[in-house]
Motif scaffolding. Structure first.
Motif, short mmCIF file in Angstrom:
data_model
loop_
_atom_site.label_atom_id
_atom_site.label_comp_id
_atom_site.label_asym_id
_atom_site.label_seq_id
_atom_site.Cartn_x
_atom_site.Cartn_y
_atom_site.Cartn_z
N ALA A 2 48.46 65.08 31.93
CA ALA A 2 47.99 64.74 30.59
C ALA A 2 46.59 65.29 30.33
CB ALA A 2 48.00 63.22 30.40
N SER A 3 45.70 65.10 31.29
CA SER A 3 44.33 65.59 31.11
C SER A 3 44.28 67.11 31.12
CB SER A 3 43.42 65.02 32.20
OG SER A 3 43.86 65.43 33.49
N SER A 4 45.19 67.74 31.89
CA SER A 4 45.23 69.19 31.94
C SER A 4 45.59 69.78 30.58
CB SER A 4 46.24 69.66 32.99
OG SER A 4 46.30 71.07 33.04
N ILE A 5 46.66 69.26 29.97
CA ILE A 5 47.09 69.74 28.66
C ILE A 5 46.03 69.47 27.60
CG2 ILE A 5 48.69 69.29 26.76
CD1 ILE A 5 49.95 71.06 28.73
N LEU A 6 45.49 68.26 27.62
CA LEU A 6 44.52 67.89 26.58
C LEU A 6 43.23 68.70 26.70
CD1 LEU A 6 45.15 65.90 24.39
CD2 LEU A 6 43.75 64.20 25.53
N SER A 7 42.78 68.96 27.92
CA SER A 7 41.58 69.77 28.10
C SER A 7 41.82 71.21 27.65
CB SER A 7 41.13 69.74 29.56
OG SER A 7 42.12 70.28 30.41
N LEU A 8 43.03 71.73 27.88
CA LEU A 8 43.37 73.07 27.40
C LEU A 8 43.35 73.12 25.88
CD1 LEU A 8 46.33 74.09 29.75
CD2 LEU A 8 44.11 75.20 29.62
N LYS A 9 43.85 72.06 25.24
CA LYS A 9 43.89 72.01 23.78
C LYS A 9 42.48 72.00 23.19
CE LYS A 9 46.70 68.99 21.92
NZ LYS A 9 47.48 67.75 21.73
N PHE A 10 41.61 71.18 23.72
CA PHE A 10 40.28 71.03 23.14
C PHE A 10 39.35 72.17 23.49
CE2 PHE A 10 41.53 66.44 22.95
CZ PHE A 10 41.49 66.34 21.57
N ALA A 11 39.59 72.81 24.64
CA ALA A 11 38.75 73.95 25.02
C ALA A 11 39.22 75.25 24.38
CB ALA A 11 38.73 74.09 26.54
N GLY A 12 40.41 75.22 23.77
CA GLY A 12 40.96 76.43 23.17
C GLY A 12 41.62 77.35 24.17
N ASP A 13 41.68 76.92 25.44
CA ASP A 13 42.25 77.79 26.47
C ASP A 13 43.77 77.77 26.48
OD1 ASP A 13 39.71 78.40 27.33
OD2 ASP A 13 39.64 76.76 28.80
N ILE A 14 44.36 76.90 25.68
CA ILE A 14 45.82 76.83 25.66
C ILE A 14 46.42 78.11 25.08
CG2 ILE A 14 46.19 75.84 23.36
CD1 ILE A 14 48.12 73.84 24.82
N VAL A 15 45.59 78.88 24.37
CA VAL A 15 46.05 80.17 23.86
C VAL A 15 46.39 81.11 25.02
CG1 VAL A 15 45.39 82.18 22.49
CG2 VAL A 15 44.69 79.90 21.76
N ASP A 16 45.61 81.00 26.10
CA ASP A 16 45.87 81.85 27.26
C ASP A 16 47.23 81.55 27.87
OD1 ASP A 16 43.33 82.89 26.93
OD2 ASP A 16 42.41 81.46 28.33
N VAL A 17 47.61 80.27 27.84
CA VAL A 17 48.94 79.91 28.36
C VAL A 17 50.02 80.43 27.42
CG1 VAL A 17 50.42 77.98 29.03
CG2 VAL A 17 47.95 77.85 29.42
N ARG A 18 49.75 80.37 26.12
CA ARG A 18 50.74 80.79 25.14
C ARG A 18 51.06 82.28 25.24
NH1 ARG A 18 49.26 79.96 18.95
NH2 ARG A 18 47.83 81.64 19.51
N VAL A 19 50.03 83.09 25.49
CA VAL A 19 50.24 84.54 25.54
C VAL A 19 50.61 85.03 26.93
CG1 VAL A 19 48.66 84.92 23.61
CG2 VAL A 19 47.79 85.02 25.96
N SER A 20 50.63 84.13 27.91
CA SER A 20 51.01 84.52 29.26
C SER A 20 52.53 84.66 29.35
CB SER A 20 50.54 83.46 30.26
OG SER A 20 51.32 82.29 30.15
N PRO A 21 53.02 85.32 30.41
CA PRO A 21 54.48 85.46 30.57
C PRO A 21 55.17 84.21 31.09
CG PRO A 21 53.33 86.57 32.37
CD PRO A 21 52.27 86.11 31.40
N LEU A 22 54.50 83.08 31.08
CA LEU A 22 55.11 81.83 31.51
C LEU A 22 56.23 81.41 30.56
CD1 LEU A 22 51.93 79.78 32.47
CD2 LEU A 22 53.84 80.18 34.02
N THR A 23 57.35 80.99 31.11
CA THR A 23 58.42 80.43 30.29
C THR A 23 58.17 78.93 30.11
OG1 THR A 23 59.83 79.87 32.18
CG2 THR A 23 60.03 82.10 31.27
N ILE A 24 58.97 78.31 29.26
CA ILE A 24 58.83 76.86 29.05
C ILE A 24 59.07 76.12 30.37
CG2 ILE A 24 59.89 74.85 27.94
CD1 ILE A 24 60.41 76.54 25.51
#
Length: 272
Positions: free
Chosen positions: A89-111
């Motif tokens: 939970a804290s990992s996802i939320l910290s990614l959202k607020f830091a704006g780093d979740i974009v890096d996950v979105r553009v990575s080749p990671l699947t769902i």
């Protein structure tokens, strides 16, 4: 030249590199906050053992087991599932607020890779903290009862710990993608998970409850995780181990499907 088998092997390795990198990130993230990850849960569990297991527990006996023996499995599972939930939970939320979740979105990671990497990161933290709490419980057990607590089933202990870690890690992903602030995570933890954990049999057996609350408690999934670990450690359980495994497996399926749907429909993961 490389043959088809070698090429396929290389492609498989490349395919899983993003998953491994994301999983290693999760491990590195919680390992940096050692005091929050290990020290605080150990102190809290020690307080529970001193107050309930030693001070009050000396007056109780449950089916031939001391109360100290009875609550150790519950504390182990409580630490495992709560830390697994908080980690993802804290990992996802910290990614959202830091704006780093974009890096996950553009990575080749699947769902699936995203969800399982977060889940396994939570499992590692949960098992690590639960293991340390078990060691503390063993020390209390040896000091006050003059013998070590020998697990009834090491395989069962590992299985229920992993299942609980996976379920609550994926639940943490679902809640974090829904949450707008860290307060929302705290509200779910404080108003839902903590009460269900306490009512799941950490400090009491179902036989201590009235018939109505005994039946009501059977709808609490955490009851089955706690009793699964209790059976694995001391051979005692309010429900059969088979039922605990079935309910735990169903909870994993539900949380996995929920996690996949939340990721797929999240504004942060529109690419999929």
């Amino acid at each position: 030249m490389l043959n088809s088998t070698q090429l396929k092997s290389i492609q498989t390795r490349i395919k899983w590199l993003p998953f491994i990198a994301f999983f290693r990130r999760e491990i590195h993230r919680f390992s940096k906050v050692f005091i929050q990850t290990i020290f605080i849960p150990v102190i809290n569990s020690s307080m529970y053992l001193i107050i309930f297991g030693v001070s009050l527990g000396s007056r109780l006996d449950l089916e031939g087991f001391s109360y100290l023996e009875f609550i150790i499995p519950g504390l182990v599972m409580m630490s495992c599932l709560s830390n697994a939930f908080q980690n993802s939970a804290s990992s996802i939320l910290s990614l959202k607020f830091a704006g780093d979740i974009v890096d996950v979105r553009v990575s080749p990671l699947t769902i699936q890779q995203t969800l399982w990497a977060l889940a396994f990161g939570g499992v590692c933290r949960g098992i690590l903290v639960g293991g340390v709490v078990l060691v503390v419980g063993e020390l209390f057990h040896f000091y006050y009862l003059d013998r070590w607590l020998i697990p009834h089933s090491i395989g069962g202990l590992f299985a229920f710990s992993v299942l609980a870690g996976l379920v609550f890690s994926k639940m943490g992903v679902v809640i974090a993608l829904w949450a707008k602030t860290f307060d929302h995570i705290g509200a779910v933890g404080g108003l839902v998970i903590t009460p269900l954990t306490y009512l799941g049999g950490v400090f009491f057996s179902l036989e201590m409850l009235s018939p109505f609350w005994q039946k009501a408690s059977l709808f609490n999934p955490i009851l089955y995780f706690i009793n699964g670990v209790r059976w694995s450690l001391i051979g005692m359980s309010d429900v059969t181990v088979v039922v605990s495994l079935i309910v735990s497996g169903l909870a994993l399926v539900v949380c996995h499907v929920g996690g996949v749907l939340m990721i797929k429909n999240s504004q942060y993961y529109r690419r999929w």
